[in-house]
Design a protein around this motif. Structure first.
Motif, PDB file in Angstrom:
ATOM      1  N   PRO A   1      33.306 119.801 -61.285  1.00 57.56           N
ATOM      2  CA  PRO A   1      32.530 120.932 -61.398  1.00 57.56           C
ATOM      3  C   PRO A   1      31.111 120.623 -60.902  1.00 57.56           C
ATOM      4  N   ASP A   2      30.772 119.237 -61.037  1.00 51.51           N
ATOM      5  CA  ASP A   2      29.443 118.594 -60.757  1.00 51.51           C
ATOM      6  C   ASP A   2      29.206 118.439 -59.114  1.00 51.51           C
ATOM      7  N   MET A   3      30.205 118.632 -58.200  1.00 49.10           N
ATOM      8  CA  MET A   3      30.080 118.594 -56.835  1.00 49.10           C
ATOM      9  C   MET A   3      29.177 119.211 -56.173  1.00 49.10           C
ATOM     10  N   HIS A   4      28.620 118.612 -55.160  1.00 52.93           N
ATOM     11  CA  HIS A   4      27.778 119.390 -54.171  1.00 52.93           C
ATOM     12  C   HIS A   4      28.600 119.447 -52.973  1.00 52.93           C
ATOM     13  N   VAL A   5      29.046 120.722 -52.579  1.00 57.13           N
ATOM     14  CA  VAL A   5      29.844 120.884 -51.565  1.00 57.13           C
ATOM     15  C   VAL A   5      29.084 120.703 -50.193  1.00 57.13           C
ATOM     16  N   LEU A   6      29.928 120.233 -49.558  1.00 58.60           N
ATOM     17  CA  LEU A   6      29.085 119.967 -47.938  1.00 58.60           C
ATOM     18  C   LEU A   6      29.845 120.791 -46.682  1.00 58.60           C
ATOM     19  N   LEU A   7      31.379 121.028 -47.002  1.00 55.02           N
ATOM     20  CA  LEU A   7      32.034 121.729 -45.923  1.00 55.02           C
ATOM     21  C   LEU A   7      33.294 122.501 -47.079  1.00 55.02           C
ATOM     22  N   VAL A   8      33.340 123.617 -46.493  1.00 55.62           N
ATOM     23  CA  VAL A   8      34.323 124.498 -47.179  1.00 55.62           C
ATOM     24  C   VAL A   8      35.571 124.964 -46.046  1.00 55.62           C
ATOM     25  N   MET A   9      36.643 125.056 -46.593  1.00 55.44           N
ATOM     26  CA  MET A   9      37.869 125.488 -45.476  1.00 55.44           C
ATOM     27  C   MET A   9      37.923 126.856 -45.514  1.00 55.44           C
ATOM     28  N   ASN A  10      37.674 127.366 -44.435  1.00 57.98           N
ATOM     29  CA  ASN A  10      37.962 129.152 -44.161  1.00 57.98           C
ATOM     30  C   ASN A  10      39.460 129.211 -44.026  1.00 57.98           C
ATOM     31  N   THR A  11      39.972 129.674 -44.950  1.00 52.89           N
ATOM     32  CA  THR A  11      41.452 129.909 -44.871  1.00 52.89           C
ATOM     33  C   THR A  11      41.764 131.214 -44.297  1.00 52.89           C
ATOM     34  N   ALA A  12      40.932 131.958 -44.155  1.00 56.12           N
ATOM     35  CA  ALA A  12      41.372 133.243 -43.435  1.00 56.12           C
ATOM     36  C   ALA A  12      42.004 133.185 -42.095  1.00 56.12           C
TER      37      ALA A  12
ATOM     38  N   ALA B   1      30.407 126.821 -57.423  1.00 62.21           N
ATOM     39  CA  ALA B   1      30.780 128.090 -57.961  1.00 62.21           C
ATOM     40  C   ALA B   1      30.063 129.044 -57.079  1.00 62.21           C
ATOM     41  N   GLN B   2      29.008 128.636 -56.357  1.00 64.14           N
ATOM     42  CA  GLN B   2      28.086 129.625 -55.331  1.00 64.14           C
ATOM     43  C   GLN B   2      29.114 129.707 -54.106  1.00 64.14           C
ATOM     44  N   VAL B   3      29.467 128.377 -53.809  1.00 68.74           N
ATOM     45  CA  VAL B   3      29.988 128.565 -52.128  1.00 68.74           C
ATOM     46  C   VAL B   3      31.529 128.620 -51.774  1.00 68.74           C
ATOM     47  N   ALA B   4      32.464 128.315 -53.134  1.00 69.53           N
ATOM     48  CA  ALA B   4      33.845 128.348 -53.083  1.00 69.53           C
ATOM     49  C   ALA B   4      34.311 128.738 -54.641  1.00 69.53           C
ATOM     50  N   PRO B   5      33.835 129.928 -55.139  1.00 71.45           N
ATOM     51  CA  PRO B   5      34.030 130.142 -56.630  1.00 71.45           C
ATOM     52  C   PRO B   5      35.666 130.451 -57.017  1.00 71.45           C
ATOM     53  N   ASP B   6      36.364 130.597 -56.140  1.00 68.24           N
ATOM     54  CA  ASP B   6      37.812 130.704 -56.277  1.00 68.24           C
ATOM     55  C   ASP B   6      38.550 129.487 -55.837  1.00 68.24           C
ATOM     56  N   ALA B   7      37.901 128.246 -55.868  1.00 68.70           N
ATOM     57  CA  ALA B   7      38.805 127.169 -55.162  1.00 68.70           C
ATOM     58  C   ALA B   7      39.602 126.597 -56.029  1.00 68.70           C
ATOM     59  N   MET B   8      39.706 126.870 -57.501  1.00 70.03           N
ATOM     60  CA  MET B   8      40.594 126.237 -58.304  1.00 70.03           C
ATOM     61  C   MET B   8      42.090 127.047 -58.231  1.00 70.03           C
ATOM     62  N   LYS B   9      42.003 128.295 -57.634  1.00 70.18           N
ATOM     63  CA  LYS B   9      43.344 129.006 -57.573  1.00 70.18           C
ATOM     64  C   LYS B   9      44.013 128.404 -56.240  1.00 70.18           C
ATOM     65  N   LEU B  10      45.206 128.046 -56.702  1.00 66.32           N
ATOM     66  CA  LEU B  10      46.085 127.167 -55.583  1.00 66.32           C
ATOM     67  C   LEU B  10      47.082 128.159 -54.910  1.00 66.32           C
ATOM     68  N   GLN B  11      47.409 127.317 -53.869  1.00 61.34           N
ATOM     69  CA  GLN B  11      48.646 128.302 -53.119  1.00 61.34           C
ATOM     70  C   GLN B  11      49.910 128.330 -53.847  1.00 61.34           C
ATOM     71  N   PRO B  12      50.791 129.330 -53.639  1.00 59.49           N
ATOM     72  CA  PRO B  12      52.130 129.316 -54.207  1.00 59.49           C
ATOM     73  C   PRO B  12      52.883 127.857 -54.160  1.00 59.49           C
ATOM     74  N   VAL B  13      53.608 127.660 -54.915  1.00 55.38           N
ATOM     75  CA  VAL B  13      54.640 126.495 -54.732  1.00 55.38           C
ATOM     76  C   VAL B  13      55.711 126.763 -53.913  1.00 55.38           C
ATOM     77  N   PRO B  14      55.662 126.133 -52.474  1.00 56.79           N
ATOM     78  CA  PRO B  14      56.740 126.256 -51.451  1.00 56.79           C
ATOM     79  C   PRO B  14      58.043 126.111 -51.961  1.00 56.79           C
ATOM     80  N   ALA B  15      59.043 126.754 -51.559  1.00 61.15           N
ATOM     81  CA  ALA B  15      60.260 126.458 -51.603  1.00 61.15           C
ATOM     82  C   ALA B  15      61.042 125.171 -51.491  1.00 61.15           C
ATOM     83  N   ASP B  16      60.282 124.310 -50.582  1.00 56.84           N
ATOM     84  CA  ASP B  16      60.846 123.106 -50.198  1.00 56.84           C
ATOM     85  C   ASP B  16      60.427 121.808 -51.002  1.00 56.84           C
TER      86      ASP B  16
END
Length: 306
Positions: free
Chosen positions: A211-222, A288-303
């Motif tokens: 939570p104390d990180m200073h983010v430098l790059l954000v992955m745009n998943t869209a 919290a400002q640049v990636a507020p939902d970052a802790m939400k992970l992708q679904p567990v893949p079937a493999d």
């Protein structure tokens, strides 16, 4: 009145010492042990330097750094690490095991020496698969096929190395062209990338963000292809304090053409110089400002094996 030359000499000597310290080369250890997957960028052939070593050596020569390269974890002791201002890791797996590359792993004393070094004021730079190192609830060499634990955030129960680094690798999808947003162009070296990096790369999915990180790059998943990226935007690079030390990470660096790029080399130099205390930066927490939902992970893949 007595002459004040002695005080003048002391003042000049002190000033000279300060200038000398400021001008001293930055001593950098590039540690590339792979107990898990060994990336081509760090593979040595017939004792010849790897691709990334050659790039870093040129950067070091041009930026007043002395570079030492090693894959030998048995060397890690307090005395050995004290020789360096910055540790640059490109590692994978449980580094206490011999694992994939067959080089000796860190001893228990060596692991503690690493943590003490950083907490005591040392600089640490993690590149690409460094986040694929010392996973929570995973031990042993090689590539652990049981990866279900990676789809959970453990918080304070996370592995000590993960908490020091500030994040942990889950896995990646196929290489593709995607966008990484530059969230702080004022951080040393990051202005060279412009507003975003739009390239083909092996894009990591990550979790366990400090939570104390200073983010430098954000992955745009869209628009990214594959289930691994079906999640909100998340950090790819950051900087954070750890005890008295400075820690910074950059998930990029899989491909040789990324290592060749001017923007990536600029980021590398900036992160190393910041970690070594040569340059300063504002690292106010901004997750919290640049990636507020970052802790939400992708679904567990079937493999993924249970």
């Amino acid at each position: 009145m007595k002459p004040r030359y002695p005080r003048l000499f002391i003042g000049l000597a002190f000033a000279a010492a300060v200038i000398s310290a400021a001008a001293a080369p930055l001593r950098v250890l590039y540690f590339t042990k792979s107990s898990g997957w060994e990336h081509s960028a760090i593979q040595q052939s017939n004792n010849a330097p790897s691709y990334s070593e050659k790039v870093l050596a040129k950067l070091a020569a041009g930026h007043d750094m002395v570079l030492t390269v090693s894959k030998d974890g048995s060397l890690f002791t307090p005395a050995y690490l004290a020789q360096f201002d910055v540790l640059v890791f490109y590692t994978s797996g449980d580094l206490t095991s011999t694992g994939t590359d067959r080089y000796p792993g860190l001893t228990g004393t060596g692991v503690q020496a690493l943590f003490d070094y950083v907490a005591g004021g040392g600089g640490f730079v993690g590149l690409h698969s460094t986040s694929d190192t010392f996973h929570t609830n995973e031990r042993g060499g090689g590539n652990n096929p049981i990866r279900l634990p990676r789809y959970h955030n453990y918080g304070e129960a996370a592995d000590r190395f993960v908490k020091m680094l500030g994040g942990e690798f889950i896995r990646h999808g196929k290489q593709q062209v995607a966008r990484a947003i530059v969230t702080d162009p004022k951080f040393p070296g990051f202005a060279a990338a412009g507003a975003e990096v739009n390239v083909q790369e092996e894009w990591y999915t990550l979790k366990e963000f400090a939570p104390d990180m200073h983010v430098l790059l954000v992955m745009n998943t869209a628009g990214m292809e594959g289930g691994d990226y079906q999640r909100p935007n998340y950090p790819l690079a950051w900087a954070r304090p750890h005890g008295k030390g400075r820690v910074t990470y950059n998930a990029m660096g899989h491909r040789d053409d990324v290592w060749d790029s001017a923007y990536y080399q600029s980021m590398l130099v900036g992160q190393i110089e910041w970690a070594g205390g040569r340059v300063q930066a504002d690292i106010t927490p901004n997750l919290a400002q640049v990636a507020p939902d970052a802790m939400k992970l992708q679904p567990v893949p079937a493999d993924v094996k249970q």
